[in-house]
Design an enzyme around this catalytic site. Structure first.
Site, PDB file in Angstrom:
ATOM      1  N   TRP A  80      12.799   9.711  45.641  1.00  0.00           N
ATOM      2  CA  TRP A  80      13.484   9.083  44.508  1.00  0.00           C
ATOM      3  C   TRP A  80      13.269   7.580  44.484  1.00  0.00           C
ATOM      4  O   TRP A  80      13.289   6.964  43.418  1.00  0.00           O
ATOM      5  CB  TRP A  80      14.939   9.500  44.442  1.00  0.00           C
ATOM      6  CG  TRP A  80      15.952   8.845  45.336  1.00  0.00           C
ATOM      7  CD1 TRP A  80      15.862   8.599  46.663  1.00  0.00           C
ATOM      8  CD2 TRP A  80      17.256   8.398  44.928  1.00  0.00           C
ATOM      9  NE1 TRP A  80      17.021   8.043  47.120  1.00  0.00           N
ATOM     10  CE2 TRP A  80      17.899   7.904  46.076  1.00  0.00           C
ATOM     11  CE3 TRP A  80      17.947   8.383  43.713  1.00  0.00           C
ATOM     12  CZ2 TRP A  80      19.194   7.378  46.052  1.00  0.00           C
ATOM     13  CZ3 TRP A  80      19.236   7.866  43.689  1.00  0.00           C
ATOM     14  CH2 TRP A  80      19.852   7.368  44.844  1.00  0.00           C
ATOM     15  N   ASP A 120      22.603   8.103  52.260  1.00  0.00           N
ATOM     16  CA  ASP A 120      22.812   8.261  53.691  1.00  0.00           C
ATOM     17  C   ASP A 120      23.134   6.893  54.308  1.00  0.00           C
ATOM     18  O   ASP A 120      22.237   6.110  54.510  1.00  0.00           O
ATOM     19  CB  ASP A 120      21.598   8.907  54.352  1.00  0.00           C
ATOM     20  CG  ASP A 120      20.261   8.308  53.917  1.00  0.00           C
ATOM     21  OD1 ASP A 120      20.179   7.684  52.850  1.00  0.00           O
ATOM     22  OD2 ASP A 120      19.292   8.485  54.673  1.00  0.00           O
ATOM     23  N   GLU A 144      16.870  -4.357  50.509  1.00  0.00           N
ATOM     24  CA  GLU A 144      17.188  -2.966  50.164  1.00  0.00           C
ATOM     25  C   GLU A 144      18.479  -2.832  49.379  1.00  0.00           C
ATOM     26  O   GLU A 144      18.592  -2.012  48.468  1.00  0.00           O
ATOM     27  CB  GLU A 144      17.283  -2.180  51.470  1.00  0.00           C
ATOM     28  CG  GLU A 144      17.605  -0.721  51.323  1.00  0.00           C
ATOM     29  CD  GLU A 144      17.793  -0.051  52.667  1.00  0.00           C
ATOM     30  OE1 GLU A 144      17.705   1.192  52.711  1.00  0.00           O
ATOM     31  OE2 GLU A 144      18.032  -0.747  53.671  1.00  0.00           O
ATOM     32  N   ASN A 193      11.403  14.648  51.363  1.00  0.00           N
ATOM     33  CA  ASN A 193      12.134  13.383  51.414  1.00  0.00           C
ATOM     34  C   ASN A 193      11.151  12.203  51.450  1.00  0.00           C
ATOM     35  O   ASN A 193      11.305  11.202  50.745  1.00  0.00           O
ATOM     36  CB  ASN A 193      13.012  13.425  52.657  1.00  0.00           C
ATOM     37  CG  ASN A 193      13.949  12.248  52.827  1.00  0.00           C
ATOM     38  OD1 ASN A 193      15.003  12.398  53.415  1.00  0.00           O
ATOM     39  ND2 ASN A 193      13.597  11.076  52.369  1.00  0.00           N
TER      40      ASN A 193
END
Length: 535
Positions: free
Chosen positions: A149, A300, A484, A186
């Protein structure tokens, strides 16, 4: 922006390239190195568990394991020296992501696409990296592979920077992954094969067509194959039964959850998972499965997946039906229907239109809260909606399945409960996990901004956009880099990078670059250019 469409001869050439991809080693590092893997991760040979699983072996892995077994009991055996003699770490220095002081933010983003691009010829032999046929963009920092994603949000910026070549390459890479493994892992690592991430390939195909890269119809077989992965076993489920990603509700509706096929510690976070499981009272394999499913969510980690009164050891992701996952799967069903109709397959078009409508009704039935005026995750174990609000509440607006009154109420909830100094907040709780307060994330800004704009909530959409760009720009002026995630509750000295979670703040950073670049590129328009709405 438009670009040249892929011609038939280009498709044939790309297919030939796919045929030459090296045979991957699908054994994970834990499977491949067995007790050596456990010794290295438990012994903290590297400060980050991910470093070892990303290392390139310097000789045949079986020979390395044999050598370890032969020497490990010898007097004076030095495990760290053995590992460094037999493996080469692949993590790049973080300084690559710091800007030249002369570059503007826009110039820095354009420059970073080259820094973050990986080439197939650079794939280390016999490592955990799954080979891909074409160049691709990675997030940066410790994340040196292509993530599912993340890549969609990076592509938004690639389009704004005119890098349609990279978008075209990544389109074929995702098609290759689905063709080869039956789903998009993933990330392109062997230890990620047991799970996927939020299914956004349908959104990607719209983006490819909107920018003239290729017709979305080309990817219909891959969309159907991905859908089969997410819905495997659904037809056999009776009411109140679950299997892998699927849950049959007591009214017969089908909804989905996140899942991972393994119930062992995540190899890239081995020590962290062992430590988390030791804090709980459940069998450790249950905790490992829940941690892995949480990683599949992309969130996560977050209090979203945990008991209200507990920490990460209480995680139970597989009991929770997420608003965003089911919204993305509605988009996948609707996209398959639309493309099937375009291809003349009326029966499939009707069937997937029916499925998309059934999922929309199920989302309304099980996830819309009239009391909260928002979409909330549903807790199967407790048989009720979760009470806390997360930024995922805007996803039904982003994919266009909210009603007008629902959208107005979601806007009110976002404004009153999630809006922060620096953008839209991830959650209402500071848990110490990175997908909670005080952090803000680029993909959540994008989906909220776009979803609100699409439903006429332009004032709030523009305000979130302004606050987010101010946050990123302020941090860039001071630190000369993009990161990030960002703390959204701004101190007097200005924006700073986010914290929390199981690893330090990472520089780079793919989806921050993509979303920020696209929001800046689209100027002051209340509605950001979207596939299907672009001029």
């Amino acid at each position: 922006m438009s670009g040249k469409r892929t011609e038939p001869r280009d498709v044939e050439r790309n297919a030939a390239k796919v045929a030459t991809v090296a045979q991957p080693d699908t054994l994970t590092p834990a499977d491949r190195y067995q007790e050596l893997f456990v010794a290295v991760q438990s012994g903290r040979v590297f400060p980050d568990s991910k470093i070892f699983v990303d290392c390139a072996p310097l000789q045949d892995p079986e020979d390395i394991l044999d050598a370890y077994r032969a020497r490990k009991s010898a007097p004076g055996f030095d495990l760290a020296a053995f590992v460094h003699a037999h493996f080469r770490p692949e993590h790049p220095p973080t300084g690559r992501y710091v800007s030249d002081p002369e570059r503007t933010l826009a110039e820095h983003i354009d420059y970073l696409w080259g820094v973050l691009t990986r080439q197939p010829r650079e794939h280390p032999v016999r490592s955990s990296l799954l080979p891909l046929p074409n160049p691709y963009v990675v997030p940066g920092g410790r994340f040196g592979e292509m993530y599912y994603w993340d890549s969609y949000f990076a592509m938004l910026g690639l389009a704004g920077s005119g890098r349609l070549d990279l978008m075209r390459s990544m389109a074929d890479n995702f098609a290759y992954l689905i063709d080869t493994y039956g789903h998009v892992p993933n990330g392109n690592r062997s230890y990620y094969l047991s799970r996927s991430q939020p299914p956004v390939f349908a959104l990607m195909t719209e983006l490819f067509e909107a920018h003239g890269i290729c017709h979305a119809l080309r990817y219909l077989p891959r969309l159907r194959k991905e859908y089969a992965f997410w819905m495997e076993g659904a037809d056999e489920l009776r009411r109140n039964e679950m299997h892998r990603h699927c849950v049959r509700m007591d009214d017969g509706a089908l909804l989905n959850r996140y899942w991972d096929d393994r119930d062992t510690p995540r190899e890239e976070s081995y020590r962290e998972d062992v430590g988390t499981a030791a804090q709980g009272r459940r069998p450790v394999h249950e905790v490992y499965r829940e941690l892995r499913a949480g990683a599949a969510s992309g969130w996560d980690f977050s209090s979203r997946w945990c008991d209200d009164d507990g920490g990460l050891a209480t995680i139970r992701t597989t009991s929770i039906l997420p608003v965003d996952l089911n919204s993305f799967l509605h988009k996948l069903e609707a996209q398959i229907s639309q493309l099937a109709a375009a291809g003349g397959d009326d029966a499939s078009a009707f069937e997937f239109s029916r499925r998309a409508d059934a999922r929309r009704r199920a989302i309304d039935r099980w996830m819309w809260s009239e009391a909260a005026g928002a979409y909330l995750d549903y807790d199967c174990r407790q048989g009720r909606q979760r009470e806390r609000l997360f930024a995922s509440t805007a996803t039904p607006l982003f994919v266009g399945i909210a009603g007008p009154s629902q959208a107005r109420r979601v806007a009110e909830a976002v404004r009153s409960r999630l809006l922060e100094d620096g953008g839209v907040g991830t959650s209402e709780r500071a848990s110490g996990e990175q997908w909670d307060q005080p952090n803000g994330w680029a993909p959540l800004q994008w989906m909220t901004i776009c979803g609100l704009a699409d439903y006429g909530e332009g004032l709030l959409s523009r305000e979130i956009r302004r606050r987010w760009l101010t946050t990123v720009s302020s941090h860039f002026r001071r630190e000369r880099k993009l990161v990030e995630k960002y703390a959204l509750q701004l101190p007097p000295e200005g924006a700073h990078g986010g914290g929390g979670g199981e690893y330090p703040l990472q520089d780079g950073f793919g989806w921050t670059n993509g979303v920020t670049g696209r929001l800046r590129h689209d100027g002051a328009h209340p509605a950001v250019a979207r596939p299907g709405t672009e001029s």
